[in-house]
Each structure stands twice: as C-alpha cells, then as structure tokens.
Design a protein around this motif. Structure first.
Motif, PDB file in Angstrom:
ATOM      1  N   UNK A 217       0.834  -1.209   0.000  1.00 26.32           N
ATOM      2  CA  UNK A 217       0.000   0.000   0.000  1.00 26.32           C
ATOM      3  C   UNK A 217       0.868   1.259   0.000  1.00 26.32           C
ATOM      4  N   UNK A 218       1.919   1.251   0.794  1.00 29.70           N
ATOM      5  CA  UNK A 218       2.827   2.403   0.829  1.00 29.70           C
ATOM      6  C   UNK A 218       3.470   2.616  -0.539  1.00 29.70           C
ATOM      7  N   UNK A 219       3.934   1.526  -1.158  1.00 31.55           N
ATOM      8  CA  UNK A 219       4.602   1.644  -2.449  1.00 31.55           C
ATOM      9  C   UNK A 219       3.640   2.077  -3.548  1.00 31.55           C
ATOM     10  N   UNK A 220       2.395   1.610  -3.481  1.00 29.52           N
ATOM     11  CA  UNK A 220       1.415   2.042  -4.489  1.00 29.52           C
ATOM     12  C   UNK A 220       1.222   3.550  -4.394  1.00 29.52           C
ATOM     13  N   UNK A 221       1.122   4.056  -3.157  1.00 31.33           N
ATOM     14  CA  UNK A 221       1.002   5.513  -2.986  1.00 31.33           C
ATOM     15  C   UNK A 221       2.211   6.210  -3.586  1.00 31.33           C
ATOM     16  N   UNK A 222       3.388   5.647  -3.394  1.00 35.93           N
ATOM     17  CA  UNK A 222       4.602   6.230  -3.946  1.00 35.93           C
ATOM     18  C   UNK A 222       4.637   6.147  -5.463  1.00 35.93           C
ATOM     19  N   UNK A 223       4.217   4.999  -5.999  1.00 36.99           N
ATOM     20  CA  UNK A 223       4.224   4.803  -7.454  1.00 36.99           C
ATOM     21  C   UNK A 223       3.302   5.793  -8.150  1.00 36.99           C
ATOM     22  N   UNK A 224       2.170   6.056  -7.496  1.00 35.65           N
ATOM     23  CA  UNK A 224       1.199   6.939  -8.135  1.00 35.65           C
ATOM     24  C   UNK A 224       1.697   8.376  -8.181  1.00 35.65           C
TER      25      UNK A 224
ATOM     26  N   UNK B  42       4.750   9.035  -9.121  1.00 31.98           N
ATOM     27  CA  UNK B  42       5.737   9.131 -10.202  1.00 31.98           C
ATOM     28  C   UNK B  42       5.011   9.520 -11.490  1.00 31.98           C
ATOM     29  N   UNK B  43       5.389  10.640 -12.089  1.00 24.95           N
ATOM     30  CA  UNK B  43       4.671  11.077 -13.295  1.00 24.95           C
ATOM     31  C   UNK B  43       4.832  10.053 -14.422  1.00 24.95           C
TER      32      UNK B  43
ATOM     33  N   UNK C  92      16.411   1.844 -12.579  1.00 26.00           N
ATOM     34  CA  UNK C  92      16.837   3.223 -12.787  1.00 26.00           C
ATOM     35  C   UNK C  92      15.767   4.241 -12.445  1.00 26.00           C
ATOM     36  N   UNK C  93      14.511   3.816 -12.448  1.00 25.19           N
ATOM     37  CA  UNK C  93      13.441   4.793 -12.220  1.00 25.19           C
ATOM     38  C   UNK C  93      12.639   4.480 -10.965  1.00 25.19           C
TER      39      UNK C  93
ATOM     40  N   UNK D  37      11.376   5.741  -5.509  1.00 26.17           N
ATOM     41  CA  UNK D  37      10.642   5.259  -4.328  1.00 26.17           C
ATOM     42  C   UNK D  37      11.533   5.193  -3.093  1.00 26.17           C
ATOM     43  N   UNK D  38      12.773   5.636  -3.219  1.00 20.20           N
ATOM     44  CA  UNK D  38      13.713   5.472  -2.112  1.00 20.20           C
ATOM     45  C   UNK D  38      13.171   5.886  -0.749  1.00 20.20           C
ATOM     46  N   UNK D  39      12.611   7.102  -0.622  1.00 23.46           N
ATOM     47  CA  UNK D  39      12.099   7.485   0.701  1.00 23.46           C
ATOM     48  C   UNK D  39      11.014   6.531   1.202  1.00 23.46           C
ATOM     49  N   UNK D  40      10.119   6.142   0.288  1.00 25.50           N
ATOM     50  CA  UNK D  40       9.049   5.215   0.669  1.00 25.50           C
ATOM     51  C   UNK D  40       9.627   3.879   1.127  1.00 25.50           C
TER      52      UNK D  40
END
Lengths: 322, 289
Positions: free
Chosen positions: A205-212, A214-215, A235-236, A241-244
């Motif tokens: 769930x945290x990563x999905x929030x982070x992924x969304x 990313x433009x 590379x992207x 997502x590093x902080x997440x």
C-alpha cells in the motif's frame, strides 16, 4: 501507548511542514490568543499520555536498576537498587543471547523479504494490471488487518505435519513436508514466512502511494529511450521510491524487532528456544517468573535499539528529501 | 499504465496480447497464496473429525457440519468474549474520536504557547514501541485496581498519537476564514470545533474509527496481561489461551480452533472489505510526505 506494528506506525513518517500548521499570523495581536483554549483542548491527551506512555517509559528504566520481583507488585517502593546488575546478567544469559540472535535472524531475513515482495506486489497491481485492481489489493492487504492471534492459529494448521495444508499440497505431487514448527531448523523460517505473508500488504500500500506520485511522463521517456522492464525498475522506480522504501524498511524492522504474537501462539518459543524472541523472553521473565527488574532491562535494551533505528531513519529521510 | 499511450514508442514493449494474461496469472496466483490460509480456515471450520484428521488432508469437507461451532460454544463462553471485545473496542474508538480530534483541532487551528512542543510530543509518541513498556503499566494498573476491568483494557489506548496526527492533517485543510467568521459572530471555540470543524472532517473521523476499532479488536499483548479472570478475556486472549491449553483434545480441538478463528476474523474482513477505501486513505494521508 501505540503498538508500532499496526498501521498506526505509518504516521511516523516525516512531516514536511516546517512549522506545525500555523494559521497565517495577522499581526502581534493574534499571537497566542487561544492560549487557554489550546491547553484545555490538549489536556485529555496529555493526561493519558503522561500516565500511560511517559510514566511507563521512565518507570521501566528505573525498574531495570532494581531487583523488582513478585512481592513488589503491590509494594513497588520497596524494590532494592542493584545498579547495573540486571544489565550485566543479561549479557551473560544464554537464553537472552539466543533470543537476541533469533530476533536478529527474524529481522535480517524477514525485512528484505517483506520489502521486496511488497514492492513487487505494488508494481504488479499498480502498473501491471488495470482491471479488478481494488479486488486484488483487498486480497493482498487483508492479512494485515486480520487478528494476528487467529491468523497464527490458522498457520499452525497450515503447517501441521500430519494434516496441514502444506503437507496436503506436497503429497499431491508425491513429496513429504517437514514438521515445520517441530524442528529447530524449520520453525523460525516458518514464522518468518507467516510474518512476510502478513505484512507485505502494508509495504504494498505504501509503495502504491509512492508509485502513483511518479509522473507517467518519466516512464514514457524511459521507454522511448528503449529501457526494458528491468532497467525501468532499477533506474526509475526504485530510486524514485527510495524514501518510501526506506520508511517501509524502518517500520517493518521495528515491527519485527518487537515480534511477539507469532512465536507466542505458534511455537511458544520452542522447539528448545529456537523461536524465542526478545519480546517473548521479556514476557516470560516478567509475567511468568516475575523477574520484573530483569525483564525491564531487557525491554530497555530493545527500546534503545529501536530508537536508534528510528533516529537513523529520520536522518536518512531528511538527507533524501533535500 | 494503459497500453494505449498517446506517443507511440519506436520500440513498443510487448504489451497487451502477450504480457497482460501473464501478469494477470501472476497476480491471481499471488492472490491465491494470500487467501489460502483464510480458505483453509473457513473450510476446516465446517469439517467433521474424520475430515480434519484425514491423511492426505481434504480441502472440501465431505460432509459439512456445524459441530465445531457448537462444541466451541459449549466449551468456551464465546458470546461473553465477543461482548468484551466489542465493549472495549467501542470505548477505545469513542474516546479516540473525541480526544484525538480535540488535540488535532488545537494543533491545527489554535495559537497557543507550547503548541509546537505538544506536536513534537505527539510525533515522539508515534515512535515509542508501547508494548515494551508494559511491566510498570501492569504495576500501575494493579495499584489502581484496574486489572480485570474494562477501564484497565481501554485507558492505555484511549488516545493514540496516530489519531491526533491524522485529525491534525485533515483539520489543516479547513479554511481559517470560516473559523474567523464564526469567531466574529461570537461563536465559542467549543461550538466552532463541534459544529463547524468536526462535520467538515467526517472522512477523517471514519478513517480513525476503523483504525481505532480494529486496533483494539486485534490487540493482544495488553489484554493478555491485564486480564486474569476468564470472564474478562477478549476474543484473542480466549482463543490463544485455548490454543495453548495442553489439555485440549487435538483433533476435535483443531476444528473448534478453526471455527473460533473464523468467528474472530470474519467481522474484521467484512468491515475491511466494505470500508477499504478509508484504510488506504488513512495510510496515504498519514504515511508518506
């Protein structure tokens, strides 16, 4: 008193606003004009916080320097000061050292597995598929919200060597499964497997929030440049997502350092202490043997480790967001 | 990512026809793995003793039975534990809603000296693993005569830092002009908080309700310590005690434990499935900057 293993821990992320939500100041007159009201509104929380958080933190520290035992529960002030005895005993106590090792094992194996699988699940459910997304997410997140005691009991049967689910699947293909919870080799990995299964939904769930966040243009650009899926991930996705990921790593680590329910329900620390964790050892020493001073020292060692990790996290996050 | 992008990449990825089914297969297998223990639990709860001890095990009960549930209700006072869990969870939820939104309001909308210090305290409280500090808490509660009482089970969780954080985040979005206008009209702070701000942050209240309720429902280590009298056990404590009881007859007990686990988990899964939007909202709001 909040348990750091639940979703509540997510709020521990760094707050970006430099000054806590100050309404725009309109001249000096408005400064602190709500002093009394502000404190009144804060009172209930502060009283509860003082009694059930601050007091226990200080009292645990004090208790760890005493011989606090069963007879002191009703007469706490009669406990004798013993200096650092509890701490020196602690580090000569083979059982505790084993518990420390087991807990480290749990963290070192469990955390990376949880993070990697959680991230992969997030990428799969966010970028990989577009239909029935909610349905999939509910399924992957469900173990997180279910009652851990009930789930641990279920896993006991899933892993049961005589009539469990794994044995059943293994026998389908003509293999035999080990007695997972009864062997010193397999018991801890089994507990870790359950913890990973249970907690990867949080990371997802945290990563999905982070992924969304990313433009899409970034991905498009990468693809135009001919980046493959692996390169895009390396590379992207991961750098952005590093902080997440760092935050997820820390809350997962804290949760796993505290691990208690799984060994309590599934193995009671056995076989021969191979799944005894620091939290479980503390519970035993404190509430089965009533060596409360000793158990407090244990609690504080773990507490210091956890706080150290948390502070480290804040440092790393601050560096990252600059 | 949708397959139809505005810009056609010179070397388009193998999307759609080949990749999509594969991805859905992977996702479905993953979902099956995640759901398997729940399915196993739900099916085993209705198995007869023969099915439970069959080797190799059977997935689907050959005969569906409610025996496990009736045996469970005979041996354990499930309604009482259910009621205990419910009472504690409701009290925890109500007190969190009230106290967390009060402090959240003060932190978001009231100028007072020491506000940033109080907020710092809230952030610090988020990071303290409270379950490590239960030894003196037990001594304190014992001294206050609150062991084996609802108060003893509720008070340590009556105002969580997470709730404060959440409410503050939401209340920051309420426009100041609205509050100023009300103040000019002579409304008191309590009226403003109760009648203007709270109705505007209903989604946050919903999120906090879920987190507080489920947090309490699933809580284990404190109820385990704070109850000696089986009459005051919450569901997880009763279940764990029964599971670790050496006198339990294994085969019959397994079915009963599955039935018990199902009864504990089912309400949670239902609540979650219906309100999952609020979960993710809560995590997204409070979680990442």
């Amino acid at each position: 008193m909040s348990l750091t293993t639940g979703p509540a821990a997510h709020a521990a992320a760094v707050d970006k606003s430099p000054e806590p939500g100050a309404p725009p100041r309109r001249g000096r007159r408005s400064l602190n004009r709500h002093n009394l009201t502000g404190w009144l509104f804060s009172t209930p929380f502060l009283v509860l916080f003082g009694l059930f958080m601050l007091f226990p933190i200080v009292a645990t520290l004090l208790m760890s320097f005493t011989d606090f035992g069963a007879r002191h529960v009703t007469r706490p002030l009669e406990a004798e000061f013993v200096g650092l005895d509890n701490y020196t005993k602690l580090f000569q106590d083979d059982t505790f050292l084993k518990a420390l090792f087991n807990t480290a094992y749990f963290v070192v194996v469990g955390v990376p597995a949880t993070i990697v699988l959680g991230l992969l699940a997030a990428i799969l459910l966010n970028n990989g598929i577009d239909r029935a997304r909610t349905f999939f997410r509910i399924g992957f997140y469900a173990p997180v919200v279910t009652t851990i005691v009930a789930v641990a009991i279920v896993w006991r049967f899933v892993l049961d060597p005589s009539d469990g689910l794994i044995t059943s699947l293994a026998s389908e293909v003509g293999l035999s499964a080990p007695d997972f919870l009864g062997s010193e080799t397999w018991a801890m990995p089994s507990l870790i497997a359950m913890a990973v299964w249970r907690n990867l939904g949080t990371v997802m769930v945290l990563c999905i929030a982070g992924l969304q966040a990313i433009p899409t243009e970034v991905r498009e650009a990468a693809r135009l440049d001919g980046a493959g899926a692996w390169q895009e991930l390396r590379r992207i996705t991961v750098p952005l997502l590093r902080p997440t990921l760092l935050y997820a790593t820390v809350i997962t680590s804290i949760g796993y350092l505290n691990v208690f329910e799984e060994p309590f329900v599934m193995t009671q620390g056995g076989p021969s202490d191979s799944t005894l964790t620091v939290s479980l050892d503390m519970y035993r020493e404190g509430f089965n043997f009533f060596h409360m001073g000793y158990a407090s020292a244990m609690a504080y060692v773990l507490f210091v480790v956890i706080m150290g990790i948390t502070v480290l996290q804040l440092r790393l996050l601050k560096d990252n967001t600059r | 990512m949708t397959a139809e992008t505005a810009v056609k990449a010179p070397r388009p990825r193998r999307t759609g026809r080949v990749r999509k089914p594969l991805l859905y297969t992977v996702a479905s297998v993953g979902l099956l793995v995640m759901a398997a223990p729940f399915l196993w639990m739900a099916l085993s709860a209705f198995k007869t003793r023969q099915d439970l001890t069959a080797s190799p095990p059977v997935w689907i009960p050959t005969t569906w039975t409610l025996d496990n549930f009736s045996a469970l209700l005979d041996q354990l006072d499930m309604p009482r534990y259910f009621l205990n869990s419910l009472i504690v969870a409701v009290l925890v939820t109500v007190s969190n809603l009230l106290f967390c939104s009060m402090l959240g309001y003060a932190l978001a909308k009231l100028d007072f000296s020491g506000r940033s210090k109080v907020f710092g305290l809230v952030l610090a409280a988020l990071m303290v693993p409270g379950n490590l500090m239960i030894l003196p808490l037990y001594v304190l509660m014992n001294g206050m005569g609150l062991i084996d009482t609802y108060a003893g089970l509720v008070l340590p969780f009556a105002a969580g830092a997470f709730g404060v954080f959440l409410m503050r985040q939401f209340m920051l979005q309420v426009p100041d002009e609205l509050l100023e206008a009300a103040r000019i009209d002579g409304a008191g702070e309590w009226y403003i908080f109760w009648r203007i701000v709270l109705p505007l942050v209903k989604p946050a209240l919903a999120t906090l309700t879920i987190f507080a309720f489920l947090g309490s429902w699933n809580n284990f280590i404190w109820p385990l310590i704070a109850t000696n009298d089986p009459d005051k056990y919450t569901l997880p404590v009763a279940l764990a005690t029964f599971a670790n009881d050496p006198n339990r007859t294994v085969a019959g007990g397994n079915g009963m434990l599955m039935a018990g686990s199902l009864l504990v988990v089912l309400p949670v899964l239902l609540v979650f499935a219906v309100l999952q939007r609020h979960f993710t909202q809560g995590i997204a709001t409070a979680g990442i900057k």
